[in-house]
Write a protein that holds these residues in place. Structure first.
Motif, PDB file in Angstrom:
ATOM      1  N   GLN A 198      10.223   9.010  -1.901  1.00 22.14           N
ATOM      2  CA  GLN A 198      10.826   8.329  -0.759  1.00 22.14           C
ATOM      3  C   GLN A 198       9.835   7.378  -0.104  1.00 22.14           C
ATOM      4  O   GLN A 198       9.730   7.295   1.127  1.00 22.14           O
ATOM      5  N   LYS A 199       9.116   6.638  -0.941  1.00 20.44           N
ATOM      6  CA  LYS A 199       8.147   5.661  -0.459  1.00 20.44           C
ATOM      7  C   LYS A 199       8.081   4.500  -1.443  1.00 20.44           C
ATOM      8  O   LYS A 199       8.527   4.588  -2.579  1.00 20.44           O
ATOM      9  N   PHE A 200       7.476   3.398  -0.982  1.00 19.76           N
ATOM     10  CA  PHE A 200       7.200   2.272  -1.858  1.00 19.76           C
ATOM     11  C   PHE A 200       5.831   2.456  -2.506  1.00 19.76           C
ATOM     12  O   PHE A 200       4.883   2.903  -1.853  1.00 19.76           O
ATOM     13  N   VAL A 201       5.731   2.110  -3.780  1.00 23.36           N
ATOM     14  CA  VAL A 201       4.448   2.130  -4.492  1.00 23.36           C
ATOM     15  C   VAL A 201       4.156   0.715  -4.970  1.00 23.36           C
ATOM     16  O   VAL A 201       5.067  -0.042  -5.314  1.00 23.36           O
ATOM     17  N   ARG A 202       2.890   0.369  -4.984  1.00 19.14           N
ATOM     18  CA  ARG A 202       2.507  -0.989  -5.370  1.00 19.14           C
ATOM     19  C   ARG A 202       2.893  -1.255  -6.812  1.00 19.14           C
ATOM     20  O   ARG A 202       2.662  -0.434  -7.695  1.00 19.14           O
ATOM     21  N   PHE A 203       3.468  -2.415  -7.039  1.00 19.73           N
ATOM     22  CA  PHE A 203       4.065  -2.722  -8.332  1.00 19.73           C
ATOM     23  C   PHE A 203       3.434  -3.937  -8.993  1.00 19.73           C
ATOM     24  O   PHE A 203       3.083  -3.924 -10.154  1.00 19.73           O
ATOM     25  N   GLN A 204       3.283  -5.023  -8.245  1.00 21.04           N
ATOM     26  CA  GLN A 204       2.789  -6.261  -8.845  1.00 21.04           C
ATOM     27  C   GLN A 204       2.306  -7.206  -7.756  1.00 21.04           C
ATOM     28  O   GLN A 204       2.768  -7.154  -6.615  1.00 21.04           O
ATOM     29  N   GLU A 205       1.370  -8.063  -8.119  1.00 21.23           N
ATOM     30  CA  GLU A 205       0.869  -9.083  -7.203  1.00 21.23           C
ATOM     31  C   GLU A 205       1.326 -10.454  -7.678  1.00 21.23           C
ATOM     32  O   GLU A 205       1.219 -10.781  -8.860  1.00 21.23           O
ATOM     33  N   LEU A 206       1.867 -11.256  -6.755  1.00 22.94           N
ATOM     34  CA  LEU A 206       2.327 -12.600  -7.080  1.00 22.94           C
ATOM     35  C   LEU A 206       1.438 -13.626  -6.389  1.00 22.94           C
ATOM     36  O   LEU A 206       1.048 -13.445  -5.229  1.00 22.94           O
ATOM     37  N   ALA A 207       1.143 -14.717  -7.081  1.00 21.68           N
ATOM     38  CA  ALA A 207       0.251 -15.753  -6.551  1.00 21.68           C
ATOM     39  C   ALA A 207       1.002 -16.678  -5.598  1.00 21.68           C
ATOM     40  O   ALA A 207       1.157 -17.874  -5.835  1.00 21.68           O
ATOM     41  N   VAL A 208       1.483 -16.091  -4.504  1.00 20.70           N
ATOM     42  CA  VAL A 208       2.180 -16.847  -3.468  1.00 20.70           C
ATOM     43  C   VAL A 208       1.414 -16.654  -2.171  1.00 20.70           C
ATOM     44  O   VAL A 208       1.248 -15.527  -1.711  1.00 20.70           O
ATOM     45  N   GLN A 209       0.935 -17.748  -1.600  1.00 17.31           N
ATOM     46  CA  GLN A 209       0.198 -17.660  -0.357  1.00 17.31           C
ATOM     47  C   GLN A 209       1.020 -18.231   0.787  1.00 17.31           C
ATOM     48  O   GLN A 209       1.767 -19.195   0.625  1.00 17.31           O
ATOM     49  N   ALA A 210       0.865 -17.622   1.941  1.00 20.20           N
ATOM     50  CA  ALA A 210       1.549 -18.051   3.159  1.00 20.20           C
ATOM     51  C   ALA A 210       3.055 -18.204   2.965  1.00 20.20           C
ATOM     52  O   ALA A 210       3.628 -19.224   3.351  1.00 20.20           O
ATOM     53  N   PRO A 211       3.730 -17.206   2.382  1.00 18.69           N
ATOM     54  CA  PRO A 211       5.186 -17.296   2.281  1.00 18.69           C
ATOM     55  C   PRO A 211       5.824 -17.139   3.654  1.00 18.69           C
ATOM     56  O   PRO A 211       5.314 -16.415   4.509  1.00 18.69           O
TER      57      PRO A 211
END
Length: 438
Positions: free
Chosen positions: A390-403
């Motif tokens: 019942q929690k979020f786990v880190r999945f992936q990093e995206l190269a998007v800055q200042a969205p």
């Protein structure tokens, strides 16, 4: 051609699924072949493994954990009793290399969200919509002094330029289809905000009306919704002197309906229609988020309470998992929060590091729930919901800055995630599913 595998012990993971399928359908007599790993399959014959034991579809960041998910071939199907396998005793050998020992993402699996299209301009909002059976997205581009409307090309499978609405300081462009007519609410920091109407005869947008600049001085977000058959939109005002305001559609235009929240530097709005009780949540940079509930007798929103656990929030979004309702709140200073509704109040279930966060968005893709969390100081993080924990786990990093927003947009068989960026290009990612047995 397979001639003789006797004496070979195999790692019975997804890479041998093809062999199990071949053995199940071939008329050739094959000598017994045994599994050496994973531990649950040790000493079992490959010929005896049911195909249902091979969970070989992965979304990338969360690979198929055959060791954790598989059952002994002779046993009846049963669910794992705990959210993840029990911890290994200190003296027990580590799991075999490339096997899965928990429900966390597998490091060797391919990326799940892959870059699909690059839009060569910054943007601060993205809103998909359907009109006349076609798919569009409206993006606010203050740098280009426009609200840009793109259309999905089902042949080229790309977003293509369609039209532009002049907007020198646009912060949000909200499309609304009311009685088969298309309107776009254009919120601007300076020069007033407007509502445009799409004229199918001239195939262009024309200005329909102004929004009172004395009431809405510094808009930051727009939310459109329908209550009891009537259309409304709300504007979050982030100025000291303005007020977050509600507008209602009536016959030939939108008219001021209610002033909700004056002088509190409001940053975001989220409409929640659950249990037949429409609610509007208003986040603010100067105080705790406020929950309003719709009164059907007064035909107005009435303040219901505050979310005191979060003293300030830049954005607020909601989602449901099973029977539970959750809120996601991003914070520029401090951790972002995940809260669960407990019947009478919200309780914190998770804190996510998010210094510099102005945008977050939970979304569902084919039964998989994700959370996109942006930052002005680091790359965007994608989390996946772990149902057992019942929690979020880190999945992936995206190269998007200042969205400044995240927008999930199904386009035919393509599941897209749009990431408008204030500092760079607007990126479009596609959600991919990989069959590791292929």
């Amino acid at each position: 051609m397979i001639r003789d595998l006797r004496g070979n012990s195999l790692n019975c993971d997804c890479k041998v699924k093809w062999l199990v399928e071949w053995l199940a359908h071939t008329n050739t007599t094959a000598a017994p072949i045994y599994c050496a790993s994973p531990p649950r399959f040790q000493e079992h014959k490959v010929q005896d493994l049911p195909l249902r034991e091979f969970d070989c579809i992965t979304t990338g960041g969360r690979g198929p954990c055959l060791w954790a998910q598989a059952r002994p071939p002779q046993a009846a199907p049963q669910a794992w009793p705990n959210p993840q396998p029990p911890a290994l005793p200190a003296k027990q050998p580590s799991p075999p290399k490339n096997s899965c020992s928990s429900s966390f993402p597998h490091p060797a699996t391919p990326a799940d969200f892959v870059l699909y299209q690059t839009l060569s301009f910054p943007a601060v909002s993205a809103e998909p919509f359907l009109y006349s059976s076609d798919l569009y997205v409206a993006l606010a581009q203050p740098g280009a002094s426009a609200c840009t409307v793109l259309k999905w090309d089902y042949v080229e499978r790309q977003l293509q330029d369609y039209d532009r609405i002049p907007a020198p300081s646009a912060v949000h462009c909200k499309p609304m289809v009311v009685d088969s007519q298309l309107y776009v609410v254009v919120a601007q920091l300076f020069g007033g905000s407007y509502i445009y109407h799409w004229d199918p005869n001239t195939t262009r947008f024309t200005k329909l009306q102004d929004i009172d600049p004395q009431r809405v001085r510094k808009p930051n977000d727009l939310e459109a919704f329908r209550i009891d058959g009537d259309w409304y939109f709300a504007v979050a005002d982030s100025s000291k002197a303005g007020a977050t305001s509600l507008y209602r559609w009536h016959q030939n235009g939108f008219y001021s309906h209610q002033a909700l929240h004056p002088w509190h530097r409001d940053t975001d709005l989220e409409f929640v229609d659950g249990e037949g009780k429409p609610r509007l949540i208003v986040s603010s940079s100067s105080q705790a988020p406020v929950i309003y509930q719709w009164s059907r007798t007064q035909k107005q929103f009435v303040a219901q309470g505050e979310i005191s656990q979060v003293p300030d929030a830049q954005a607020v979004k909601h989602f449901r998992a099973g029977r539970d309702s959750y809120l996601c709140l991003s914070r520029y200073i401090g951790d972002s929060k995940i809260l669960r509704w407990e019947g009478t109040r919200f309780s914190e279930v998770q804190a996510l590091p998010s210094r510099g966060s102005l945008a977050l968005q939970p979304f569902l893709v084919g039964g998989r729930r994700y959370l996109a969390l942006g930052s002005d100081f680091s790359f965007t993080q994608i989390y996946q919901w772990d149902e057992g924990r019942q929690k979020f786990v880190r999945f992936q990093e995206l190269a998007v800055q200042a969205p400044r927003a995240f927008c999930y947009m199904p386009a035919g068989d393509a599941q897209l995630l749009l990431a408008p960026s204030f500092k760079g290009q607007t990126l479009v990612y596609r959600h991919v599913v990989v069959d590791l047995s292929a």
